[in-house]
Design an enzyme around this catalytic site. Structure first.
Site, PDB file in Angstrom:
ATOM      1  CE  LYS A 190      41.352  34.868  40.030  1.00 34.03           C
ATOM      2  NZ  LYS A 190      41.335  36.009  39.116  1.00 34.03           N
ATOM      3  CD  GLU A 263      51.872  43.037  50.740  1.00 33.04           C
ATOM      4  OE1 GLU A 263      51.397  43.989  51.383  1.00 33.04           O
ATOM      5  OE2 GLU A 263      52.719  42.503  51.060  1.00 33.04           O
ATOM      6  CB  CYS A 297      45.668  48.941  49.449  1.00 34.55           C
ATOM      7  SG  CYS A 297      47.201  48.826  48.752  1.00 34.55           S
ATOM      8  CD  GLU A 395      40.231  48.863  51.636  1.00 37.01           C
ATOM      9  OE1 GLU A 395      39.608  47.686  51.618  1.00 37.01           O
ATOM     10  OE2 GLU A 395      41.348  48.846  51.395  1.00 37.01           O
TER      11      GLU A 395
HETATM   12  P1  NAD Z   1      39.187  40.625  46.056  1.00 37.44           P
HETATM   13  O1  NAD Z   1      39.690  39.925  47.298  1.00 37.44           O
HETATM   14  O2  NAD Z   1      37.802  40.587  45.926  1.00 37.44           O
HETATM   15  O3  NAD Z   1      39.931  39.971  44.614  1.00 37.44           O
HETATM   16  C1  NAD Z   1      41.388  39.782  44.721  1.00 37.44           C
HETATM   17  C2  NAD Z   1      41.779  38.718  43.734  1.00 37.44           C
HETATM   18  O4  NAD Z   1      41.213  37.448  44.483  1.00 37.44           O
HETATM   19  C3  NAD Z   1      41.130  38.696  42.595  1.00 37.44           C
HETATM   20  O5  NAD Z   1      41.839  38.224  41.504  1.00 37.44           O
HETATM   21  C4  NAD Z   1      40.027  37.459  42.577  1.00 37.44           C
HETATM   22  O6  NAD Z   1      39.658  37.165  41.376  1.00 37.44           O
HETATM   23  C5  NAD Z   1      40.683  36.626  43.504  1.00 37.44           C
HETATM   24  N1  NAD Z   1      39.676  35.695  44.299  1.00 37.44           N
HETATM   25  C6  NAD Z   1      38.622  35.784  44.497  1.00 37.44           C
HETATM   26  N2  NAD Z   1      38.052  34.726  45.116  1.00 37.44           N
HETATM   27  C7  NAD Z   1      39.038  33.990  45.358  1.00 37.44           C
HETATM   28  C8  NAD Z   1      39.302  32.666  46.141  1.00 37.44           C
HETATM   29  N3  NAD Z   1      38.102  31.975  46.852  1.00 37.44           N
HETATM   30  N4  NAD Z   1      40.540  32.369  46.330  1.00 37.44           N
HETATM   31  C9  NAD Z   1      41.563  32.951  45.758  1.00 37.44           C
HETATM   32  N5  NAD Z   1      41.475  34.061  44.926  1.00 37.44           N
HETATM   33  C10 NAD Z   1      40.250  34.589  44.870  1.00 37.44           C
HETATM   34  O7  NAD Z   1      39.728  42.064  45.907  1.00 37.44           O
HETATM   35  P2  NAD Z   1      39.425  43.097  45.120  1.00 37.44           P
HETATM   36  O8  NAD Z   1      38.020  43.994  45.410  1.00 37.44           O
HETATM   37  O9  NAD Z   1      39.892  42.876  43.596  1.00 37.44           O
HETATM   38  O10 NAD Z   1      40.578  44.528  45.293  1.00 37.44           O
HETATM   39  C11 NAD Z   1      40.482  45.023  46.373  1.00 37.44           C
HETATM   40  C12 NAD Z   1      41.106  45.102  47.757  1.00 37.44           C
HETATM   41  O11 NAD Z   1      42.548  44.799  47.604  1.00 37.44           O
HETATM   42  C13 NAD Z   1      41.090  46.203  48.556  1.00 37.44           C
HETATM   43  O12 NAD Z   1      40.497  45.677  49.931  1.00 37.44           O
HETATM   44  C14 NAD Z   1      42.365  46.795  48.591  1.00 37.44           C
HETATM   45  O13 NAD Z   1      42.568  47.383  49.722  1.00 37.44           O
HETATM   46  C15 NAD Z   1      42.980  45.474  48.596  1.00 37.44           C
HETATM   47  N6  NAD Z   1      44.563  45.710  47.934  1.00 37.44           N
HETATM   48  C16 NAD Z   1      45.593  45.895  48.535  1.00 37.44           C
HETATM   49  C17 NAD Z   1      46.863  46.017  48.590  1.00 37.44           C
HETATM   50  C18 NAD Z   1      47.862  46.002  49.327  1.00 37.44           C
HETATM   51  O14 NAD Z   1      48.993  45.790  48.968  1.00 37.44           O
HETATM   52  N7  NAD Z   1      47.750  45.772  50.669  1.00 37.44           N
HETATM   53  C19 NAD Z   1      46.794  46.651  47.105  1.00 37.44           C
HETATM   54  C20 NAD Z   1      45.814  46.678  46.380  1.00 37.44           C
HETATM   55  C21 NAD Z   1      44.528  46.158  46.703  1.00 37.44           C
END
Ligand code: NAD
Length: 528
Positions: A190, A263, A297, A395
């Site tokens: 997804k 992650e 990240c 962050e």
């Molecule tokens: P987000 O948490 O808003 O979304 C991530 C994913 O989760 C999307 O696909 C979203 O549609 C989905 N999602 C949203 N609501 C959900 C729910 N209730 N249940 C399950 N899935 C749901 O994050 P974002 O804003 O897209 O990404 C940025 C964040 O990701 C930053 O905090 C960044 O640091 C982190 N990140 C971490 C890593 C790592 O490897 N640690 C890598 C990349 C990004």
């Protein structure tokens, strides 16, 4: 339920509106009555739409994956490895189109689209080469030598759900899916609502590489609908995203008693010790703090510099920041691309303006750049930041870095560890042994010495992940595939049931068994 738009922007790419429509048509969402319009951050125009899958569509996709996965699980691991290696080759061969799609969806600079692409063939080769050993039966000691033995077997879990974010949509749809597939699982991915097309293009390449239909599927739609439905239907969820969503995912996985890896975000410290090569540290900082416009990240957001080198570092870092070019091109050139959307640009600006109100100094940057595009933001360096200010603790996920002088190594470590996050850190020093010793005192899943993150991320054999608010579980390395395997112990007795002999009085038996056990433990200690 999909539509595309004839944007002028597409004329500079290998992508056509018809191509985007064909990709959207891969999503099997029969129940869906609505669609999601994907906009390009480069101009904020609509690019194309994809179906907004319903919860029923998600469970149907998972059931199809489960059925198709049975044949894949029975395929010898060597044949699975050939498919995955071919996929890695196809990703490299199709990089122009994949990078175009990534740039259209995210607005990032070409170089950062190339960097994320590189991870995929590297991960394919690593797991294609190592999975057989991890999956192989593992003989272990039985309870008593000659009397019994034990062997550990490893099977696929079934269907793994991969939930990925928008910032690195190519890498992060695949870096967990590849080991999950190598382990013999089916995968339902997804992607984020804003970046579904690159995942769909990768699904097509997986099929071209020989992965049977439906073993890897993409479901598109709202996170709050598709995410929970996916977690309810799969055997494991590999989530990458923000910390707050990560908690929601973990709660749901917990209720379903399935495993999950999370992650999440970071507030990554970057420590410049007094003996560091400042020119190297500046090169590392400017290259990574603004990578993907800081929406990474692993990117450093807090830089701590030994007092004696602070002025030298700050001057050179600000000059290097000034030399960066902002802009957009579907070719290598601009250093800093767009943020993902205007809402995120406003969030980043709120962090900066809030810091200024709390007494911070903007040394360079601090402005949105609507003259370049709707969501561009200048690379920004802040000093005099209160350690309790929001920008020092949360962050930012933008091209914004805080630089702070520290008395010595001890203060640098204390400041670095003063965070609820623990994803990635770096230490810069002329003495690599000293760097490694400092690294062991930093509360992060990865610590890099004389590099900000590339040296850690590209060591695919070594696990990567966070502690605290940065998450749970690890990707990369053997740990990255072990999470996708069901472990079973098969223990065999060679003498029938292991019971106490009934022909002897039980107190004799107790003495004999205790003596035997003590002897066994002594021998084991001697052999250690
Ligand atoms: P987000 O948490 O808003 O979304 C991530 C994913 O989760 C999307 O696909 C979203 O549609 C989905 N999602 C949203 N609501 C959900 C729910 N209730 N249940 C399950 N899935 C749901 O994050 P974002 O804003 O897209 O990404 C940025 C964040 O990701 C930053 O905090 C960044 O640091 C982190 N990140 C971490 C890593 C790592 O490897 N640690 C890598 C990349 C990004």
């Amino acid at each position: 339920m999909s539509q595309s738009y004839s944007l002028a922007l597409l004329e500079d790419t290998t992508v056509t509106p018809e191509r985007l429509e064909r990709l959207a048509a891969r999503v099997d969402a029969e129940e869906s009555e609505t669609s999601l319009v994907v906009r390009t951050p480069i101009t904020d125009e609509p690019l194309a739409s994809v179906p907004a899958a319903t919860a029923t569509d998600v469970s149907t996709a998972v059931e199809r994956a489960r059925e198709a996965g049975e044949g894949w699980a029975a395929t010898p691991v060597e044949e699975r490895a050939e498919v995955i290696e071919r996929f890695g080759d196809l990703v490299t061969a199709n990089r122009e189109e994949l990078q175009d799609v990534v740039q259209l969806e995210t607005g990032k600079a070409r170089i950062h689209a190339f960097e994320e692409l590189l991870d995929v063939p590297a991960t394919c080769s690593y797991y294609a080469g190592t999975a057989a050993e991890v999956i192989a039966d593992d003989p272990r000691d039985g309870a008593f030598p000659l009397v019994s033995d034990a062997v550990v077997t490893h099977d696929p879990l079934g269907v793994v759900g991969v939930i990925s974010p928008w910032n690195y949509p190519l890498t992060l749809s695949m870096t967990d899916a590849i080991p999950a597939l190598m382990a013999g699982n089916a995968v339902v991915c997804k992607p984020d609502e804003r970046t579904p097309f690159v995942a769909l293009a990768l699904a097509e390449l997986l099929e071209e590489a020989g992965l049977p239909a439906d073993v890897f599927q993409v479901v598109t739609g709202e996170g709050s609908t598709v995410g929970p439905a996916l977690i309810d239907a799969v055997e494991y969820v590999a989530f990458t995203g923000g910390t707050e969503t990560g908690r929601v995912v973990a709660e749901r996985a917990g209720r379903n008693l399935i495993g999950c890896s999370l992650e999440l975000g970071g507030k990554n410290p970057f420590i410049v010790l007094a003996d560091a090569d400042v020119a190297d540290a500046v090169r590392g900082a400017v290259r990574t703090a603004y990578a993907n416009a800081g929406q990474l990240c692993l990117a450093p957001e807090r830089i701590y510099v030994a007092e004696s080198r602070y002025a030298e570092f700050l001057d050179a870092f600000v000059e290097a920041t000034r030399s960066l070019t902002l802009g957009h091109a579907f070719e290598y050139g601009p250093d800093v691309g767009s943020l993902i959307d205007e809402a995120h640009r406003d969030r980043v600006d709120d962090f900066v303006q809030g810091a200024v109100e709390d007494g911070a100094t903007v040394v360079i940057g601090g402005n949105a750049r609507p003259d370049i595009g709707p969501s561009w933001y200048e690379p920004t360096v802040l000093t005099d930041v209160d350690p309790d200010a929001r920008i020092a603790c949360e962050e930012t996920f933008g091209p914004v870095v805080i630089v702070t002088p520290v008395r010595d190594e001890a203060e640098a470590i204390e400041r670095a560890n003063d965070s609820s996050y623990g994803l990635n850190a770096s230490v810069w020093t002329a003495d690599r042994d000293r760097g490694r010793a400092v690294a062991r005192r930093i509360d992060c899943g990865t610590v890099c010495v004389n590099d900000a993150f590339v040296v850690g991320w590209s060591a695919v054999d070594a696990p990567m992940g966070g502690i605290g608010d940065s998450g749970l579980g690890r990707r990369h390395g053997p740990e990255g595939i072990e999470r996708f395997l069901a472990v079973r112990t098969v223990a065999t007795s060679r003498v029938g049931p292991l019971t106490f002999p009934s022909a002897l009085p039980m107190d004799w038996v107790a003495r004999l068994v205790s003596g035997g056990l003590t002897l066994k433990r002594r021998i084991a200690r001697r052999l250690r």
